[in-house]
Design a protein around this motif. Structure first.
Motif, PDB file in Angstrom:
ATOM      1  N   PRO A  25      45.055 -75.658  19.155  1.00 59.40           N
ATOM      2  CA  PRO A  25      44.320 -74.561  19.781  1.00 59.40           C
ATOM      3  C   PRO A  25      45.170 -73.291  19.920  1.00 59.40           C
ATOM      4  O   PRO A  25      45.835 -73.077  20.923  1.00 59.40           O
ATOM      5  CB  PRO A  25      43.904 -75.121  21.134  1.00 59.40           C
ATOM      6  N   LEU A  26      45.151 -72.452  18.891  1.00 59.28           N
ATOM      7  CA  LEU A  26      45.927 -71.220  18.912  1.00 59.28           C
ATOM      8  C   LEU A  26      45.217 -70.102  19.661  1.00 59.28           C
ATOM      9  O   LEU A  26      45.854 -69.201  20.179  1.00 59.28           O
ATOM     10  CB  LEU A  26      46.219 -70.768  17.477  1.00 59.28           C
ATOM     11  N   CYS A  27      43.891 -70.132  19.665  1.00 52.17           N
ATOM     12  CA  CYS A  27      43.158 -69.012  20.259  1.00 52.17           C
ATOM     13  C   CYS A  27      42.289 -69.420  21.436  1.00 52.17           C
ATOM     14  O   CYS A  27      41.689 -68.581  22.073  1.00 52.17           O
ATOM     15  CB  CYS A  27      42.296 -68.344  19.197  1.00 52.17           C
ATOM     16  N   CYS A  28      42.204 -70.687  21.698  1.00 48.91           N
ATOM     17  CA  CYS A  28      41.314 -71.174  22.750  1.00 48.91           C
ATOM     18  C   CYS A  28      42.147 -71.924  23.791  1.00 48.91           C
ATOM     19  O   CYS A  28      42.500 -73.082  23.583  1.00 48.91           O
ATOM     20  CB  CYS A  28      40.263 -72.097  22.150  1.00 48.91           C
ATOM     21  N   PRO A  29      42.473 -71.260  24.890  1.00 45.83           N
ATOM     22  CA  PRO A  29      43.365 -71.878  25.862  1.00 45.83           C
ATOM     23  C   PRO A  29      42.826 -73.130  26.554  1.00 45.83           C
ATOM     24  O   PRO A  29      43.592 -73.964  26.981  1.00 45.83           O
ATOM     25  CB  PRO A  29      43.611 -70.762  26.880  1.00 45.83           C
ATOM     26  N   ASP A  30      41.502 -73.270  26.635  1.00 49.52           N
ATOM     27  CA  ASP A  30      40.917 -74.419  27.322  1.00 49.52           C
ATOM     28  C   ASP A  30      39.958 -75.159  26.381  1.00 49.52           C
ATOM     29  O   ASP A  30      38.815 -74.739  26.197  1.00 49.52           O
ATOM     30  CB  ASP A  30      40.178 -73.967  28.575  1.00 49.52           C
ATOM     31  N   PRO A  31      40.408 -76.263  25.761  1.00 44.94           N
ATOM     32  CA  PRO A  31      39.549 -77.004  24.830  1.00 44.94           C
ATOM     33  C   PRO A  31      38.244 -77.485  25.458  1.00 44.94           C
ATOM     34  O   PRO A  31      37.265 -77.708  24.754  1.00 44.94           O
ATOM     35  CB  PRO A  31      40.410 -78.185  24.397  1.00 44.94           C
ATOM     36  N   ALA A  32      38.205 -77.640  26.773  1.00 43.27           N
ATOM     37  CA  ALA A  32      36.975 -78.088  27.434  1.00 43.27           C
ATOM     38  C   ALA A  32      35.857 -77.057  27.267  1.00 43.27           C
ATOM     39  O   ALA A  32      34.685 -77.431  27.171  1.00 43.27           O
ATOM     40  CB  ALA A  32      37.237 -78.347  28.912  1.00 43.27           C
ATOM     41  N   VAL A  33      36.201 -75.773  27.196  1.00 40.32           N
ATOM     42  CA  VAL A  33      35.188 -74.732  27.004  1.00 40.32           C
ATOM     43  C   VAL A  33      34.568 -74.881  25.618  1.00 40.32           C
ATOM     44  O   VAL A  33      33.350 -74.785  25.459  1.00 40.32           O
ATOM     45  CB  VAL A  33      35.780 -73.317  27.189  1.00 40.32           C
ATOM     46  N   GLY A  34      35.394 -75.124  24.613  1.00 36.22           N
ATOM     47  CA  GLY A  34      34.884 -75.312  23.256  1.00 36.22           C
ATOM     48  C   GLY A  34      33.971 -76.524  23.157  1.00 36.22           C
ATOM     49  O   GLY A  34      32.909 -76.467  22.535  1.00 36.22           O
ATOM     50  N   ALA A  35      34.374 -77.614  23.775  1.00 38.63           N
ATOM     51  CA  ALA A  35      33.566 -78.836  23.746  1.00 38.63           C
ATOM     52  C   ALA A  35      32.228 -78.614  24.447  1.00 38.63           C
ATOM     53  O   ALA A  35      31.175 -79.038  23.951  1.00 38.63           O
ATOM     54  CB  ALA A  35      34.328 -79.990  24.386  1.00 38.63           C
ATOM     55  N   ALA A  36      32.249 -77.931  25.579  1.00 33.20           N
ATOM     56  CA  ALA A  36      31.004 -77.647  26.307  1.00 33.20           C
ATOM     57  C   ALA A  36      30.115 -76.693  25.508  1.00 33.20           C
ATOM     58  O   ALA A  36      28.885 -76.845  25.492  1.00 33.20           O
ATOM     59  CB  ALA A  36      31.320 -77.061  27.678  1.00 33.20           C
ATOM     60  N   SER A  37      30.723 -75.741  24.811  1.00 29.80           N
ATOM     61  CA  SER A  37      29.949 -74.812  23.981  1.00 29.80           C
ATOM     62  C   SER A  37      29.273 -75.561  22.842  1.00 29.80           C
ATOM     63  O   SER A  37      28.115 -75.295  22.510  1.00 29.80           O
ATOM     64  CB  SER A  37      30.857 -73.706  23.427  1.00 29.80           C
ATOM     65  N   TRP A  38      29.998 -76.500  22.234  1.00 30.33           N
ATOM     66  CA  TRP A  38      29.427 -77.305  21.157  1.00 30.33           C
ATOM     67  C   TRP A  38      28.244 -78.133  21.664  1.00 30.33           C
ATOM     68  O   TRP A  38      27.199 -78.192  21.025  1.00 30.33           O
ATOM     69  CB  TRP A  38      30.497 -78.210  20.542  1.00 30.33           C
ATOM     70  N   ASP A  39      28.395 -78.751  22.818  1.00 30.48           N
ATOM     71  CA  ASP A  39      27.303 -79.548  23.386  1.00 30.48           C
ATOM     72  C   ASP A  39      26.073 -78.675  23.639  1.00 30.48           C
ATOM     73  O   ASP A  39      24.943 -79.084  23.374  1.00 30.48           O
ATOM     74  CB  ASP A  39      27.747 -80.228  24.679  1.00 30.48           C
ATOM     75  N   THR A  40      26.306 -77.472  24.144  1.00 28.55           N
ATOM     76  CA  THR A  40      25.194 -76.550  24.407  1.00 28.55           C
ATOM     77  C   THR A  40      24.525 -76.130  23.106  1.00 28.55           C
ATOM     78  O   THR A  40      23.296 -76.080  23.024  1.00 28.55           O
ATOM     79  CB  THR A  40      25.699 -75.318  25.182  1.00 28.55           C
ATOM     80  N   LEU A  41      25.319 -75.835  22.071  1.00 24.74           N
ATOM     81  CA  LEU A  41      24.762 -75.441  20.784  1.00 24.74           C
ATOM     82  C   LEU A  41      23.886 -76.554  20.201  1.00 24.74           C
ATOM     83  O   LEU A  41      22.755 -76.304  19.766  1.00 24.74           O
ATOM     84  CB  LEU A  41      25.878 -75.076  19.807  1.00 24.74           C
ATOM     85  N   LYS A  42      24.389 -77.779  20.209  1.00 27.61           N
ATOM     86  CA  LYS A  42      23.604 -78.916  19.697  1.00 27.61           C
ATOM     87  C   LYS A  42      22.281 -79.049  20.453  1.00 27.61           C
ATOM     88  O   LYS A  42      21.222 -79.206  19.843  1.00 27.61           O
ATOM     89  CB  LYS A  42      24.389 -80.226  19.838  1.00 27.61           C
ATOM     90  N   ARG A  43      22.357 -78.979  21.768  1.00 29.21           N
ATOM     91  CA  ARG A  43      21.159 -79.122  22.597  1.00 29.21           C
ATOM     92  C   ARG A  43      20.139 -78.027  22.293  1.00 29.21           C
ATOM     93  O   ARG A  43      18.960 -78.298  22.091  1.00 29.21           O
ATOM     94  CB  ARG A  43      21.538 -79.097  24.078  1.00 29.21           C
ATOM     95  N   LEU A  44      20.598 -76.780  22.227  1.00 27.80           N
ATOM     96  CA  LEU A  44      19.680 -75.669  21.990  1.00 27.80           C
ATOM     97  C   LEU A  44      19.011 -75.746  20.620  1.00 27.80           C
ATOM     98  O   LEU A  44      17.807 -75.496  20.498  1.00 27.80           O
ATOM     99  CB  LEU A  44      20.430 -74.338  22.089  1.00 27.80           C
ATOM    100  N   VAL A  45      19.782 -76.072  19.599  1.00 28.71           N
ATOM    101  CA  VAL A  45      19.217 -76.168  18.250  1.00 28.71           C
ATOM    102  C   VAL A  45      18.104 -77.211  18.229  1.00 28.71           C
ATOM    103  O   VAL A  45      17.047 -76.990  17.637  1.00 28.71           O
ATOM    104  CB  VAL A  45      20.321 -76.460  17.214  1.00 28.71           C
TER     105      VAL A  45
END
Length: 131
Positions: A25-45
């Motif tokens: 993670p060079l640009c994303c200090p908190d991997p939990a934010v990325g994981a939560a964003s992915w879960d939200t994207l899957k749900r919305l689609v």
């Protein structure tokens, strides 16, 4: 046909690539934010029926990427075919980006980190032009 992806032969309106859980993670200090964003994207689609093969204008694909080589303001979301890169993508931002940009056709200007058109002259028409 066995082994054929469910999207084979379907027109694609958008492909959303989210650098969500990079191994380095060079640009994303908190991997939990990325994981939560992915879960939200899957749900919305799913909830918005964007994967429906009968969807007018084509389906919306989503891909979780390890790294998009855009090391700034992560998590990063690349929206194809426009080549718009959103930075600092939180679950809340994903919701607005999907609803306003992907469904509504209006990019969320405040969160655009970069524009990387896939066409030489920046227009979708260029991809269909004969050389």
């Amino acid at each position: 046909m066995p082994g054929t992806p469910a999207t084979a032969g379907q027109p694609v309106a958008h492909h959303l690539l989210l650098c969500a859980t990079p191994t380095k993670p060079l640009c994303c200090p908190d991997p939990a934010v990325g994981a939560a964003s992915w879960d939200t994207l899957k749900r919305l689609v799913r909830e918005l029926g964007l994967e429906d093969p009968g969807r007018e204008g084509g389906i919306v694909l989503r891909t979780k990427a390890d790294c998009l080589r855009i090391c700034a303001e992560g998590p990063v979301l690349l929206v194809w075919p426009e080549g718009i890169v959103y930075g600092g993508v939180t679950p809340e931002r994903i919701e607005r980006i999907v609803r306003e940009h992907v469904v509504g056709g209006e990019p969320v200007e405040d969160w655009i980190a970069r524009r990387q058109p896939f066409w030489r002259d920046g227009s979708p028409q260029a991809r269909h032009a004969q050389p």
